[in-house]
Design a protein around this motif. Sequence first.
Motif, PDB file in Angstrom:
ATOM      1  N   ASN A   9       0.809  -1.219   0.000  1.00  0.00           N
ATOM      2  CA  ASN A   9       0.000   0.000   0.000  1.00  0.00           C
ATOM      3  C   ASN A   9       0.840   1.266   0.000  1.00  0.00           C
ATOM      4  OD1 ASN A   9      -2.908  -0.883   0.254  1.00  0.00           O
ATOM      5  ND2 ASN A   9      -1.986  -2.054   1.914  1.00  0.00           N
ATOM      6  N   THR A  10       2.031   1.217   0.574  1.00  0.00           N
ATOM      7  CA  THR A  10       2.897   2.395   0.646  1.00  0.00           C
ATOM      8  C   THR A  10       4.029   2.334  -0.365  1.00  0.00           C
ATOM      9  OG1 THR A  10       2.400   2.605   3.009  1.00  0.00           O
ATOM     10  CG2 THR A  10       4.314   3.821   2.169  1.00  0.00           C
ATOM     11  N   ASN A  11       4.659   1.173  -0.489  1.00  0.00           N
ATOM     12  CA  ASN A  11       5.829   1.033  -1.364  1.00  0.00           C
ATOM     13  C   ASN A  11       5.719  -0.178  -2.278  1.00  0.00           C
ATOM     14  OD1 ASN A  11       7.436   3.238  -0.314  1.00  0.00           O
ATOM     15  ND2 ASN A  11       7.776   2.000   1.512  1.00  0.00           N
ATOM     16  N   SER A  29       7.679   4.429  -4.390  1.00  0.00           N
ATOM     17  CA  SER A  29       6.395   4.747  -3.772  1.00  0.00           C
ATOM     18  C   SER A  29       5.274   4.145  -4.605  1.00  0.00           C
ATOM     19  CB  SER A  29       6.209   6.270  -3.657  1.00  0.00           C
ATOM     20  OG  SER A  29       6.201   6.865  -4.936  1.00  0.00           O
ATOM     21  N   THR A 132       2.558  -1.212   5.886  1.00  0.00           N
ATOM     22  CA  THR A 132       1.541  -0.196   6.166  1.00  0.00           C
ATOM     23  C   THR A 132       0.664  -0.672   7.322  1.00  0.00           C
ATOM     24  OG1 THR A 132       1.551   0.410   3.831  1.00  0.00           O
ATOM     25  CG2 THR A 132      -0.294   1.194   5.165  1.00  0.00           C
TER      26      THR A 132
END
Length: 258
Positions: A9-11, A29, A132
């Motif tokens: 979800n973040t990376n 990202s 995340t």
Amino acid sequence: MLLVFDVGNTNIVAGVYEDRKLLDVWRLSTNPPRTSDEYGMIAINLFEKANLNYKDVDAVVVSSVVPNIMYSLEHMIRKYFCVEPLVVGPGVKTGINIKYDNPKEVGADRIVNAVAALEIYKRSLIIVDFGTATTFCAVGEKGDYYGGCISPGIKISSDALFERAAKLPRIELVKPPTVICKNTVSSMQAGIIYGYVGLVDYIVNKMMDEMIKLGEKKPYVVATGGLAKLISSESRTIQEVNPILTLEGLRIIYEKNR
């Protein structure tokens, strides 16, 4: 060469393998609006920076928990690497027996971690993945994925404190030397980090008890993810940090399915 993508979800964490040797790892990202050509240009630049030829890639494996990024990513793989990606999901051989009520609900990253840990350690396991969200997975010695639990990630917890408390600042996630702190920033850091250590150790101990009741031997506890080292340095239950566990799982799944 084998190119692997772990889409969180973040990376997005990408790795490139020559046989079983990990040549390089990159972290991007996660940006769903990004186009396939944008991802393609980023990928080619990363290969060039690492003195690797992207045209040598002959297979790609993807694990994703972000459905709305997959069209662009898969299209990029077909266009720039000229291969059909293997996407971890139903129908892909993993060797894991999922005991979830609905096996399709289990995140692909959790299954990939289980595949890697079982192959590497060959014993009952608890896998803690600091992403995340922080996930805890119970895996039996014979490949049974019993389930686990999910808690808000450390970054989410920190951001929520900043966003919901008017006088509290955004902080860097650094471990202070004590829990009796004499300023606001250190007090927040201590509460978040040491508090999270307590959360991890309590859940792991409970999972150990439940796995033993299921007939498993005392499980080995492995951590992975970006903040694993920060928490494991204080944890009494985490026995090993493996930062490339998910990438190794993707490589192993490719070998099982080729």
